[in-house]
Motif scaffolding. Structure first.
Motif, PDB file in Angstrom:
ATOM      1  N   ASP A  55      42.376  35.475  42.272  1.00  0.00           N
ATOM      2  CA  ASP A  55      41.095  34.930  41.856  1.00  0.00           C
ATOM      3  C   ASP A  55      40.043  35.973  42.167  1.00  0.00           C
ATOM      4  OD1 ASP A  55      42.333  32.595  41.174  1.00  0.00           O
ATOM      5  OD2 ASP A  55      41.901  31.594  43.077  1.00  0.00           O
ATOM      6  N   ILE A  56      39.333  36.431  41.157  1.00  0.00           N
ATOM      7  CA  ILE A  56      38.335  37.472  41.356  1.00  0.00           C
ATOM      8  C   ILE A  56      36.995  36.950  40.875  1.00  0.00           C
ATOM      9  CG2 ILE A  56      37.606  39.784  40.690  1.00  0.00           C
ATOM     10  CD1 ILE A  56      40.453  40.588  40.517  1.00  0.00           C
ATOM     11  N   ASN A  57      36.046  36.880  41.784  1.00  0.00           N
ATOM     12  CA  ASN A  57      34.691  36.485  41.448  1.00  0.00           C
ATOM     13  C   ASN A  57      33.761  37.505  42.072  1.00  0.00           C
ATOM     14  OD1 ASN A  57      35.042  33.585  40.222  1.00  0.00           O
ATOM     15  ND2 ASN A  57      36.378  33.654  42.001  1.00  0.00           N
ATOM     16  N   ASP A  58      33.557  38.584  41.373  1.00  0.00           N
ATOM     17  CA  ASP A  58      32.882  39.743  41.938  1.00  0.00           C
ATOM     18  C   ASP A  58      31.470  39.894  41.422  1.00  0.00           C
ATOM     19  OD1 ASP A  58      35.707  42.026  42.124  1.00  0.00           O
ATOM     20  OD2 ASP A  58      35.002  40.477  43.482  1.00  0.00           O
ATOM     21  N   ASP A  59      30.637  40.485  42.264  1.00  0.00           N
ATOM     22  CA  ASP A  59      29.383  41.044  41.795  1.00  0.00           C
ATOM     23  C   ASP A  59      29.700  42.427  41.235  1.00  0.00           C
ATOM     24  OD1 ASP A  59      27.938  38.822  42.617  1.00  0.00           O
ATOM     25  OD2 ASP A  59      27.777  39.593  44.666  1.00  0.00           O
ATOM     26  N   VAL A  60      28.683  43.233  41.015  1.00  0.00           N
ATOM     27  CA  VAL A  60      28.909  44.581  40.504  1.00  0.00           C
ATOM     28  C   VAL A  60      29.506  45.439  41.617  1.00  0.00           C
ATOM     29  CG1 VAL A  60      27.837  46.633  39.535  1.00  0.00           C
ATOM     30  CG2 VAL A  60      27.019  44.361  38.867  1.00  0.00           C
ATOM     31  N   ASN A  61      30.645  46.059  41.338  1.00  0.00           N
ATOM     32  CA  ASN A  61      31.342  46.878  42.316  1.00  0.00           C
ATOM     33  C   ASN A  61      31.624  48.267  41.744  1.00  0.00           C
ATOM     34  OD1 ASN A  61      31.642  44.938  44.440  1.00  0.00           O
ATOM     35  ND2 ASN A  61      33.183  43.922  43.168  1.00  0.00           N
ATOM     36  N   LEU A  62      31.902  49.180  42.645  1.00  0.00           N
ATOM     37  CA  LEU A  62      32.314  50.523  42.254  1.00  0.00           C
ATOM     38  C   LEU A  62      33.823  50.532  42.080  1.00  0.00           C
ATOM     39  CD1 LEU A  62      31.227  53.444  41.856  1.00  0.00           C
ATOM     40  CD2 LEU A  62      31.819  53.862  44.251  1.00  0.00           C
ATOM     41  N   LEU A 112      31.143  51.205  37.095  1.00  0.00           N
ATOM     42  CA  LEU A 112      30.556  50.002  37.669  1.00  0.00           C
ATOM     43  C   LEU A 112      31.188  48.818  36.956  1.00  0.00           C
ATOM     44  CD1 LEU A 112      26.781  51.005  37.886  1.00  0.00           C
ATOM     45  CD2 LEU A 112      28.528  51.156  39.667  1.00  0.00           C
ATOM     46  N   GLN A 113      31.660  47.863  37.743  1.00  0.00           N
ATOM     47  CA  GLN A 113      32.417  46.766  37.144  1.00  0.00           C
ATOM     48  C   GLN A 113      31.975  45.427  37.726  1.00  0.00           C
ATOM     49  OE1 GLN A 113      36.750  45.629  38.058  1.00  0.00           O
ATOM     50  NE2 GLN A 113      36.933  46.877  36.194  1.00  0.00           N
ATOM     51  N   ALA A 114      31.885  44.452  36.850  1.00  0.00           N
ATOM     52  CA  ALA A 114      31.653  43.065  37.253  1.00  0.00           C
ATOM     53  C   ALA A 114      32.636  42.206  36.475  1.00  0.00           C
ATOM     54  CB  ALA A 114      30.222  42.643  36.959  1.00  0.00           C
ATOM     55  N   ASN A 158      32.569  46.625  32.148  1.00  0.00           N
ATOM     56  CA  ASN A 158      32.675  47.969  32.710  1.00  0.00           C
ATOM     57  C   ASN A 158      31.595  48.872  32.140  1.00  0.00           C
ATOM     58  OD1 ASN A 158      35.097  47.477  34.232  1.00  0.00           O
ATOM     59  ND2 ASN A 158      36.237  47.559  32.303  1.00  0.00           N
ATOM     60  N   ILE A 159      30.977  49.654  33.007  1.00  0.00           N
ATOM     61  CA  ILE A 159      30.061  50.712  32.596  1.00  0.00           C
ATOM     62  C   ILE A 159      30.599  52.011  33.175  1.00  0.00           C
ATOM     63  CG2 ILE A 159      27.700  51.571  32.607  1.00  0.00           C
ATOM     64  CD1 ILE A 159      26.745  48.748  33.113  1.00  0.00           C
ATOM     65  N   ASP A 160      31.032  52.905  32.301  1.00  0.00           N
ATOM     66  CA  ASP A 160      31.650  54.164  32.720  1.00  0.00           C
ATOM     67  C   ASP A 160      30.689  55.325  32.504  1.00  0.00           C
ATOM     68  OD1 ASP A 160      33.977  52.847  33.367  1.00  0.00           O
ATOM     69  OD2 ASP A 160      34.899  53.190  31.406  1.00  0.00           O
ATOM     70  N   PHE A 161      30.467  56.080  33.553  1.00  0.00           N
ATOM     71  CA  PHE A 161      29.698  57.315  33.474  1.00  0.00           C
ATOM     72  C   PHE A 161      30.687  58.476  33.596  1.00  0.00           C
ATOM     73  CE2 PHE A 161      27.094  54.010  35.284  1.00  0.00           C
ATOM     74  CZ  PHE A 161      25.881  54.138  34.641  1.00  0.00           C
ATOM     75  N   ARG A 162      30.783  59.300  32.570  1.00  0.00           N
ATOM     76  CA  ARG A 162      31.729  60.412  32.585  1.00  0.00           C
ATOM     77  C   ARG A 162      30.984  61.724  32.401  1.00  0.00           C
ATOM     78  NH1 ARG A 162      34.970  57.051  29.119  1.00  0.00           N
ATOM     79  NH2 ARG A 162      36.622  56.043  30.296  1.00  0.00           N
ATOM     80  N   ALA A 163      31.447  62.736  33.113  1.00  0.00           N
ATOM     81  CA  ALA A 163      30.845  64.058  33.001  1.00  0.00           C
ATOM     82  C   ALA A 163      31.936  65.105  33.115  1.00  0.00           C
ATOM     83  CB  ALA A 163      29.787  64.273  34.089  1.00  0.00           C
ATOM     84  N   PHE A 198      41.677  63.347  42.190  1.00  0.00           N
ATOM     85  CA  PHE A 198      41.221  62.741  43.439  1.00  0.00           C
ATOM     86  C   PHE A 198      40.537  61.441  43.070  1.00  0.00           C
ATOM     87  CE2 PHE A 198      37.587  62.108  46.405  1.00  0.00           C
ATOM     88  CZ  PHE A 198      38.347  61.658  47.478  1.00  0.00           C
ATOM     89  N   GLY A 199      41.136  60.318  43.468  1.00  0.00           N
ATOM     90  CA  GLY A 199      40.573  59.013  43.179  1.00  0.00           C
ATOM     91  C   GLY A 199      39.910  58.445  44.409  1.00  0.00           C
ATOM     92  N   LEU A 200      38.663  58.072  44.279  1.00  0.00           N
ATOM     93  CA  LEU A 200      37.917  57.581  45.427  1.00  0.00           C
ATOM     94  C   LEU A 200      38.090  56.090  45.637  1.00  0.00           C
ATOM     95  CD1 LEU A 200      35.890  58.193  47.683  1.00  0.00           C
ATOM     96  CD2 LEU A 200      34.046  57.777  46.038  1.00  0.00           C
TER      97      LEU A 200
END
Length: 486
Positions: free
Chosen positions: A230-237, A203-205, A186-191, A255-257
């Motif tokens: 079964d989860i085999n993901d590329d990078v997703n939002l 962003l999650q893989a 996980n890569i989290d961008f928070r502001a 508000f969750g997108l």
């Protein structure tokens, strides 16, 4: 006499002041490596024939408050401003104070002290301004060190998290087993725009292949993937939302997108850091249909009584008729939470799902209710439990129950650790379709222990055992999870 000594001090201050006010902070760090020269010969452009040579040599030998430029030069012919003089004078004052504090006051003559005193009085305004400037630079330096990417710590941050490990599953008495190494990155961008709101983009893989016959699956972080997935993901939002206060903070809105369900914003939670996805909130009322969500929590009585409501859908981006944010598969969820004491939280939650997206992708609409409690027995021991009941649309043959009871032990043996033991019945949709009156509900027991290796690395060994995992056989899953966060 006074003129010569003042000229000597002036000469020493020239280099110190020029460096203090001319270079940026990265160069300042480089200057510090050259700051305390021990011999005039270290200054490449200073010659014995220079008129200031003897004065410079005296300052080096007697007080050691001479610094050169990063390239090893002194630049003695350069013009001097009052500000630069004040910076150099300040450096010499600091050096004299160090000598006095170290009991070496005899190294400072009365004439020098008188000269410094007169200079200090004359340049009082510049010295005060310099101190303020230094304080501001130190604060800025501390901020840059704390935020090497140049982000404002009060408004923006980036967090990285990686969970992985090795896990194996087998049936008791069966020598065969299978090992897997899943991961979630996980890569989290928070502001924050106001200091009280939070905007996050994740962003999650991840790659997770659950064991055959395991009805609960592993959980990495706060959002497990559900039983049998079964989860085999590329990078997703993922987990992208905006959370903000309303009405002087009495209402907390979200508000969750994407990948946010109404239950993610509610008050009740569990203290476990276990391996299984079941050691989380009840799916029926907290993890139902979601993805795009509007939710709020209203603190009716401060720290005592809370009401939450959320609406979610999996088809918010579908533009076909009969679908979309309001017409597609959806869930209405609500929670009432009561905290009669700081150490106790009680909650009841309910959910109604419609649109053919029930638990287990059932074509039926259904409703669910759950009850939960968390009790902090002591600062290191927490009891938590919940019970959930799901009601199907038909004659009730597909109604089922879930429950969880457990204890979490904080700072047990190691500060920052989280150990736990829990039992429950993961009566998920895997079992809801079994039409056998003699069927025994599955039973789960789990034990785990999370301990920190460093501030950024933790390790969690654990094991969970499920009876009647596939309606007949038992299954045991164990392994070691490693979590990196920075």
């Amino acid at each position: 006499m006074f003129f010569n000594r003042e000229r000597a001090l002036l000469t020493g201050c020239l280099s110190l002041g020029a460096i203090a006010l001319t270079f940026t902070e990265p160069v300042r760090a480089q200057t510090q490596q050259f700051a305390q020269v021990t011999s005039v010969s270290q200054l490449s452009d200073v010659q014995p024939t220079d008129w200031w040579f003897s004065a410079l040599q005296s300052l080096v030998e007697r007080y050691g408050c001479i610094a050169g430029y990063p390239d090893g030069t002194y630049r003695g012919n350069r013009a001097l401003t009052r500000g630069e003089f004040a910076a150099g004078l300040n450096a010499c004052l600091d050096r004299i104070n160090e000598l006095i504090a170290a009991g070496l006051a005899d190294k400072v003559s009365r004439e020098d002290l008188a000269t410094v005193q007169r200079l200090q009085e004359e340049f009082a305004a510049e010295l005060a301004a310099l101190n303020g400037r230094v304080d501001a630079l130190e604060a800025k330096t501390a901020e840059l060190e704390a935020n090497p990417l140049g982000l404002n710590a009060t408004t923006s941050q980036i967090e990285f998290g990686l969970a992985t490990g090795i896990f194996a599953a087998s049936e008791p008495g069966d020598a065969t087993n299978n090992a897997t190494i899943p991961y979630e990155l996980n890569i989290d961008f928070r502001a924050s725009f106001t200091g009280e709101d939070v905007f996050q983009i994740r962003l999650q893989a991840r790659e997770i292949d659950f064991f055959e016959g395991d009805p609960v699956g592993l959980i990495f972080g706060p959002d497990g993937s559900g039983a049998g997935s079964d989860i085999n993901d590329d990078v997703n939002l993922e987990d992208t939302f905006y959370n903000f206060p309303l009405f002087n903070g009495r209402v907390n809105a979200t508000f969750g997108l994407t990948d946010i369900t109404p239950g993610d914003t509610f008050v009740f939670g569990v203290p476990f850091d276990a391996l299984s996805d079941f050691a989380d909130l009840p799916d029926a009322t907290y993890d139902g249909v979601g993805d795009t969500t509007l939710a709020f929590t209203w603190e009716i009585v401060e720290d005592l009584f809370f009401i939450s409501y959320g609406y979610g859908t999996d088809a918010a981006s579908d533009s076909t008729f009969g679908s979309g944010f309001f017409a597609g598969p959806s869930v209405h969820a609500a929670e009432a939470a009561f905290s009669p004491a700081d150490s106790l939280l009680l909650a009841v939650a309910g959910a109604f799902q419609a649109g053919g997206q029930g638990v287990g992708d059932s074509e039926e609409d259904f409703a669910a209710v759950s009850f939960g409690a968390t009790w902090e027995i002591s600062p290191t021991v927490i009891f938590s439990a919940w019970y959930a009941r799901t009601f199907s649309e038909d004659d009730g043959t597909d109604d089922f129950d879930d429950f969880l009871v457990g204890f979490a032990f904080l700072d047990f043996f190691i500060e920052g650790s989280n150990g736990g033991f829990l039992v429950g019945s993961p009566d998920t949709a895997v079992f809801a379709s079994i039409e056998d009156d003699d069927f025994d509900f599955p039973f789960l027991a789990e034990i785990y222990y999370t301990f920190p290796v460093t501030d950024n690395i933790s390790i969690t060994p654990g094991v969970y055992y499920i009876t009647n995992a596939d309606g007949d056989d038992d299954i045991i899953v164990g392994g070691v999870r490693t979590t990196f966060s920075f």
